[in-house]
Design a protein around this motif. Structure first.
Motif, PDB file in Angstrom:
ATOM      1  N   LYS A  28     -15.469  31.722  21.546  1.00 13.79           N
ATOM      2  CA  LYS A  28     -16.538  32.716  21.555  1.00 13.79           C
ATOM      3  C   LYS A  28     -16.641  33.433  20.199  1.00 13.79           C
ATOM      4  N   ALA A  55     -16.152  25.288  20.997  1.00 11.93           N
ATOM      5  CA  ALA A  55     -15.848  26.400  20.089  1.00 11.93           C
ATOM      6  C   ALA A  55     -15.472  27.664  20.846  1.00 11.93           C
ATOM      7  N   LEU A  84     -20.046  22.647  19.658  1.00 11.07           N
ATOM      8  CA  LEU A  84     -20.278  24.055  19.999  1.00 11.07           C
ATOM      9  C   LEU A  84     -19.707  24.407  21.375  1.00 11.07           C
ATOM     10  N   GLN A  85     -19.766  23.472  22.306  1.00 12.33           N
ATOM     11  CA  GLN A  85     -19.229  23.726  23.649  1.00 12.33           C
ATOM     12  C   GLN A  85     -17.710  23.924  23.626  1.00 12.33           C
ATOM     13  N   GLU A 135     -15.868  32.303  17.275  1.00  6.29           N
ATOM     14  CA  GLU A 135     -16.457  31.377  16.299  1.00  6.29           C
ATOM     15  C   GLU A 135     -17.980  31.357  16.429  1.00  6.29           C
ATOM     16  N   LEU A 136     -18.449  31.335  17.672  1.00  3.81           N
ATOM     17  CA  LEU A 136     -19.895  31.305  17.909  1.00  3.81           C
ATOM     18  C   LEU A 136     -20.553  32.605  17.458  1.00  3.81           C
TER      19      LEU A 136
END
Length: 193
Positions: free
Chosen positions: A21, A19, A16-17, A23-24
């Motif tokens: 923005k 990824a 997640l770190q 995508e999040l």
């Protein structure tokens, strides 16, 4: 390939770190549409205190409707089950808040049990309604979404069957069995994890 259940948070966090923005945001949008519980979490976290205050106020209003129906000071002694059940349904439909809905369902059961403790033997309709609501509560609690709320309700649930020895008509046993079954379910879940 690893099972999905065996993936650790540290691994997910690293992914997640890295990824983007967008995508999040897409992931959060998907979670938002996935379940009412996810939606409520996101709303409460990011829409602020006004939403929480409004939801709590609405929950209290519906809780009072239920408590009034099962009040031992109910002079007529006539319980309007449909009024109490409609309060639960209206809250659930308007809020989408499973935890609050479970809270109201358990409030209904607690009110009925207290009523039975005070007045003893009542009638089949009473027993069917209280047992039925406890059964629906338990069914919701063991769903994937409901399981995360068990710890909020555990203590209240374990007190429901206390003091029903003199009620009769199998009510005590029915309540005890439902409470025991749900307790066993969660103890097995914990021992499996």
């Amino acid at each position: 390939m690893e099972k999905a259940d065996s993936v650790k948070w540290a691994q997910v966090k690293k992914i997640l770190q890295k990824a983007e923005k967008t995508e999040l945001i897409d992931l959060i949008r998907e979670l938002y549409g996935h379940s009412v519980g996810d939606r409520m979490l996101i709303n409460s976290r990011y829409l602020g205190e006004s939403i929480k205050t409004k939801m709590n106020k609405m929950l209290e209003q519906y809780r009072e409707i239920i408590k009034e129906e099962f009040s031992t000071e109910n002079v007529s002694g006539k319980i309007r089950y449909s009024t109490a059940e409609r309060a639960i349904s209206d809250y659930s439909n308007s809020s989408g808040d499973l935890m609050g809905t479970l809270d109201l369902m358990l409030t209904y059961v607690e009110g009925g049990v207290q009523f039975a403790r005070v007045y003893g033997v009542i009638d089949d309709e009473f027993y069917d309604n209280i047992e039925g609501m406890l059964e629906r509560f338990c069914e919701q609690l063991i769903t994937e979404e409901g399981q995360k709320y068990y710890h909020f309700f555990r203590e209240r649930l374990l007190k429901v069957d206390v003091g029903l020895e003199n009620v009769g008509w199998g009510f005590e046993e029915a309540i005890y069995d439902l409470v025991s079954d749900i307790k066993d379910f969660f103890e097995e879940e914990q021992s499996d994890s």
